[in-house]
Design a protein around this motif. Structure first.
Motif, PDB file in Angstrom:
ATOM      1  N   GLY A  35      35.832  52.726   6.441  1.00 27.82           N
ATOM      2  CA  GLY A  35      35.768  53.278   5.088  1.00 27.82           C
ATOM      3  C   GLY A  35      34.403  53.845   4.782  1.00 27.82           C
ATOM      4  N   SER A  36      33.861  53.476   3.636  1.00 29.68           N
ATOM      5  CA  SER A  36      32.514  53.914   3.291  1.00 29.68           C
ATOM      6  C   SER A  36      31.501  52.980   3.943  1.00 29.68           C
ATOM      7  N   TRP A  37      30.680  53.562   4.779  1.00 34.68           N
ATOM      8  CA  TRP A  37      29.678  52.741   5.476  1.00 34.68           C
ATOM      9  C   TRP A  37      28.719  52.094   4.489  1.00 34.68           C
ATOM     10  N   ARG A  38      28.485  52.818   3.421  1.00 36.16           N
ATOM     11  CA  ARG A  38      27.536  52.292   2.428  1.00 36.16           C
ATOM     12  C   ARG A  38      28.072  51.024   1.764  1.00 36.16           C
ATOM     13  N   ALA A  39      29.375  51.041   1.548  1.00 34.28           N
ATOM     14  CA  ALA A  39      29.967  49.891   0.861  1.00 34.28           C
ATOM     15  C   ALA A  39      30.313  48.759   1.821  1.00 34.28           C
ATOM     16  N   LEU A  40      30.430  49.114   3.100  1.00 30.57           N
ATOM     17  CA  LEU A  40      30.922  48.147   4.086  1.00 30.57           C
ATOM     18  C   LEU A  40      30.144  46.828   4.172  1.00 30.57           C
ATOM     19  N   PRO A  41      28.816  46.873   4.220  1.00 31.15           N
ATOM     20  CA  PRO A  41      28.090  45.605   4.425  1.00 31.15           C
ATOM     21  C   PRO A  41      28.425  44.555   3.376  1.00 31.15           C
ATOM     22  N   LYS A  42      28.485  44.955   2.114  1.00 31.56           N
ATOM     23  CA  LYS A  42      28.792  43.978   1.062  1.00 31.56           C
ATOM     24  C   LYS A  42      30.197  43.434   1.239  1.00 31.56           C
ATOM     25  N   LEU A  43      31.131  44.366   1.508  1.00 32.80           N
ATOM     26  CA  LEU A  43      32.528  43.947   1.649  1.00 32.80           C
ATOM     27  C   LEU A  43      32.722  43.037   2.864  1.00 32.80           C
ATOM     28  N   ALA A  44      31.930  43.307   3.912  1.00 38.54           N
ATOM     29  CA  ALA A  44      32.083  42.506   5.129  1.00 38.54           C
ATOM     30  C   ALA A  44      31.208  41.262   5.108  1.00 38.54           C
ATOM     31  N   GLY A  45      30.401  41.121   4.073  1.00 38.00           N
ATOM     32  CA  GLY A  45      29.528  39.953   3.975  1.00 38.00           C
ATOM     33  C   GLY A  45      28.339  40.010   4.907  1.00 38.00           C
ATOM     34  N   LEU A  46      27.837  41.229   5.101  1.00 36.31           N
ATOM     35  CA  LEU A  46      26.688  41.403   5.990  1.00 36.31           C
ATOM     36  C   LEU A  46      25.453  41.794   5.187  1.00 36.31           C
ATOM     37  N   ASN A  47      24.337  41.219   5.547  1.00 36.45           N
ATOM     38  CA  ASN A  47      23.081  41.554   4.882  1.00 36.45           C
ATOM     39  C   ASN A  47      22.371  42.668   5.648  1.00 36.45           C
ATOM     40  N   ARG A  48      23.101  43.774   5.822  1.00 40.65           N
ATOM     41  CA  ARG A  48      22.589  44.917   6.562  1.00 40.65           C
ATOM     42  C   ARG A  48      22.841  46.165   5.748  1.00 40.65           C
ATOM     43  N   CYS A  49      22.129  47.226   6.058  1.00 41.59           N
ATOM     44  CA  CYS A  49      22.438  48.491   5.410  1.00 41.59           C
ATOM     45  C   CYS A  49      23.598  49.147   6.162  1.00 41.59           C
ATOM     46  N   GLY A  50      24.267  50.062   5.466  1.00 48.55           N
ATOM     47  CA  GLY A  50      25.437  50.703   6.045  1.00 48.55           C
ATOM     48  C   GLY A  50      25.132  51.460   7.318  1.00 48.55           C
ATOM     49  N   LYS A  51      23.952  52.028   7.320  1.00 52.79           N
ATOM     50  CA  LYS A  51      23.529  52.794   8.484  1.00 52.79           C
ATOM     51  C   LYS A  51      23.478  51.904   9.729  1.00 52.79           C
ATOM     52  N   SER A  52      22.877  50.745   9.526  1.00 50.15           N
ATOM     53  CA  SER A  52      22.737  49.813  10.634  1.00 50.15           C
ATOM     54  C   SER A  52      24.112  49.389  11.150  1.00 50.15           C
ATOM     55  N   CYS A  53      25.033  49.171  10.201  1.00 50.07           N
ATOM     56  CA  CYS A  53      26.392  48.782  10.597  1.00 50.07           C
ATOM     57  C   CYS A  53      27.073  49.900  11.384  1.00 50.07           C
ATOM     58  N   ARG A  54      26.929  51.122  10.879  1.00 48.08           N
ATOM     59  CA  ARG A  54      27.565  52.241  11.566  1.00 48.08           C
ATOM     60  C   ARG A  54      27.027  52.376  12.979  1.00 48.08           C
ATOM     61  N   LEU A  55      25.699  52.273  13.113  1.00 43.30           N
ATOM     62  CA  LEU A  55      25.075  52.404  14.426  1.00 43.30           C
ATOM     63  C   LEU A  55      25.556  51.312  15.385  1.00 43.30           C
ATOM     64  N   ARG A  56      25.603  50.090  14.857  1.00 41.75           N
ATOM     65  CA  ARG A  56      26.022  48.975  15.700  1.00 41.75           C
ATOM     66  C   ARG A  56      27.462  49.176  16.173  1.00 41.75           C
ATOM     67  N   TRP A  57      28.293  49.656  15.257  1.00 39.65           N
ATOM     68  CA  TRP A  57      29.695  49.867  15.605  1.00 39.65           C
ATOM     69  C   TRP A  57      29.845  51.017  16.606  1.00 39.65           C
ATOM     70  N   THR A  58      29.252  52.144  16.302  1.00 36.27           N
ATOM     71  CA  THR A  58      29.477  53.323  17.149  1.00 36.27           C
ATOM     72  C   THR A  58      28.801  53.204  18.506  1.00 36.27           C
TER      73      THR A  58
END
Length: 341
Positions: A35-58
């Motif tokens: 979905g929205s990478w920006r919103a993802l960390p909060k929804l997933a319970g991660l203390n990361r920025c969306g960018k970091s999550c996207r990078l880790r995933w991709t």
DNA sequence: AAGGACGCCAACCGCGGCGCA
DNA sequence: TTGCGCCGCGGTTGGCGTCCT
């Protein structure tokens, strides 16, 4: 305009990911999509920025990621694509299923770039490096050949062959310095200005240049150039844009010892293809213009010529960021050129 | 065995493009 | 047309492992 402030926020974790974080991210994306990478960390319970999550995933967690060493075919594909696309890592990655742009970029920076440099190729242009220092071994080899011819009684046939080889080498070197300009209609995307700069000399300019050299050759002041047989037939050669495929025919003089670089051994791992007449791109391109692009399978590996090997020395400075001599006069008047010739 | 040098690669940073209001 | 928000990309960094002396 529109810069993301997400990573400026304080309190967000940075650095290496823990297995727990990975698990949270994977679970969330498998269930909801990113979905929205920006919103993802909060929804997933991660203390990361969306960018970091996207990078880790991709780059790491995606299930379709292929890990491990690059195969020779992948390596060849990267070389071919890079010669056309430049540093467009995402575009290159799109042709390599399971490989990420980051992985390809790292592989290029740590392996392929070094290999090209060691082989005497400019990693940005995929052409033999054009600085005079990287070509010194070749020029010295030519000088040695002349020595050989002067001081040894060889059979006429062998002598003629060697002389022709020397002519061809010199003409090819000129061709390397001033490769033909890409056609104006060319839609090839390059990631480097180098390619455009290097192609600044057209065939006709090179031809005219050689004509002027021919007129100079009888001049006492440049008598050393008389070794260059600039007859009409040999000039025709450069006007026809000598392709790389002619290179393997050349022989390095028997008393010439190429620099002992690692690249020499590695050279056989690469494929050199004919550039064709006016190809503005890499010697690693496919020989046949009818070959569909991008390639799905790398072509058979052939031996790189000793001539190409001798063009560069890994220990000499790269031509990256430099330009070919803009004025031939400067080159011809350079005492070093006289010494070599 | 120790520590310095080097290489690799995951991750970060910052910019540009695109869509939308 | 302009400004904002987001995403994706390419360049760079820093930590870790390995090699070398």
């Amino acid at each position: 305009m529109g810069r993301s402030p997400c990573c400026d926020e304080t309190g967000l974790k940075k650095g290496p990911w823990t297995p727990e974080e990975d698990q949270k991210l994977v679970k969330y994306i498998q269930k909801h999509g990113h979905g929205s990478w920006r919103a993802l960390p909060k929804l997933a319970g991660l203390n990361r920025c969306g960018k970091s999550c996207r990078l880790r995933w991709t780059n790491y967690l995606r299930p379709d990621i292929k890990r491990g060493k690059f195969s020779e075919e992948e390596e060849q594909t990267i070389l071919n694509l890079h010669s056309v696309l430049g540093n467009k890592w995402s575009a290159i990655a799109s042709h390599l299923p399971g490989r990420t742009d980051n992985e390809i970029k790292n592989f290029w920076n740590t392996h392929l770039k070094k290999k090209l440099i060691q082989m005497g190729f400019d990693p940005m242009t995929h052409r033999p490096r054009t600085d005079i220092f990287s070509s010194l071994p070749n020029l010295i080899a030519l000088a040695n050949l002349k020595e050989l011819i002067d001081h040894h009684s060889l059979e006429e046939h062998a002598l003629r062959l060697q002389t022709e080889a020397a002519q061809m080498a010199k003409l090819q070197y000129l061709q390397y310095l001033f490769p033909p300009q890409p056609p104006a209609s060319s839609n090839i995307v390059t990631g480097s200005n180098q390619i455009n700069n290097i192609g600044a000399f057209s065939d006709m300019e090179a031809f005219n240049l050689l004509n002027s050299l021919a007129s100079l050759k009888d001049s006492p002041s440049v008598s050393s150039l008389s070794q260059l047989d600039l007859s009409a037939s040999s000039l025709q050669g450069i006007n026809d844009s000598i392709p790389f495929s002619r290179l393997p025919d050349l022989q390095i003089p028997c008393n010439y010892q190429p620099p002992p670089t690692k690249g020499m051994a590695q050279a056989s791992e690469f494929t050199v293809f004919s550039q064709g007449g006016n190809s503005p791109i890499s010697p690693f391109q496919f020989a046949s213009s009818s070959t569909p692009f991008p390639p799905s399978v790398a072509p058979p590996v052939t031996q790189i010529s000793s001539m190409v090997n001798s063009l560069g020395d890994a220990s000499s400075p790269s031509s990256y960021g430099e330009e070919a001599p803009s004025v031939w006069h400067d080159l011809l008047e350079d005492p070093m050129f006289h010494d070599i010739a």
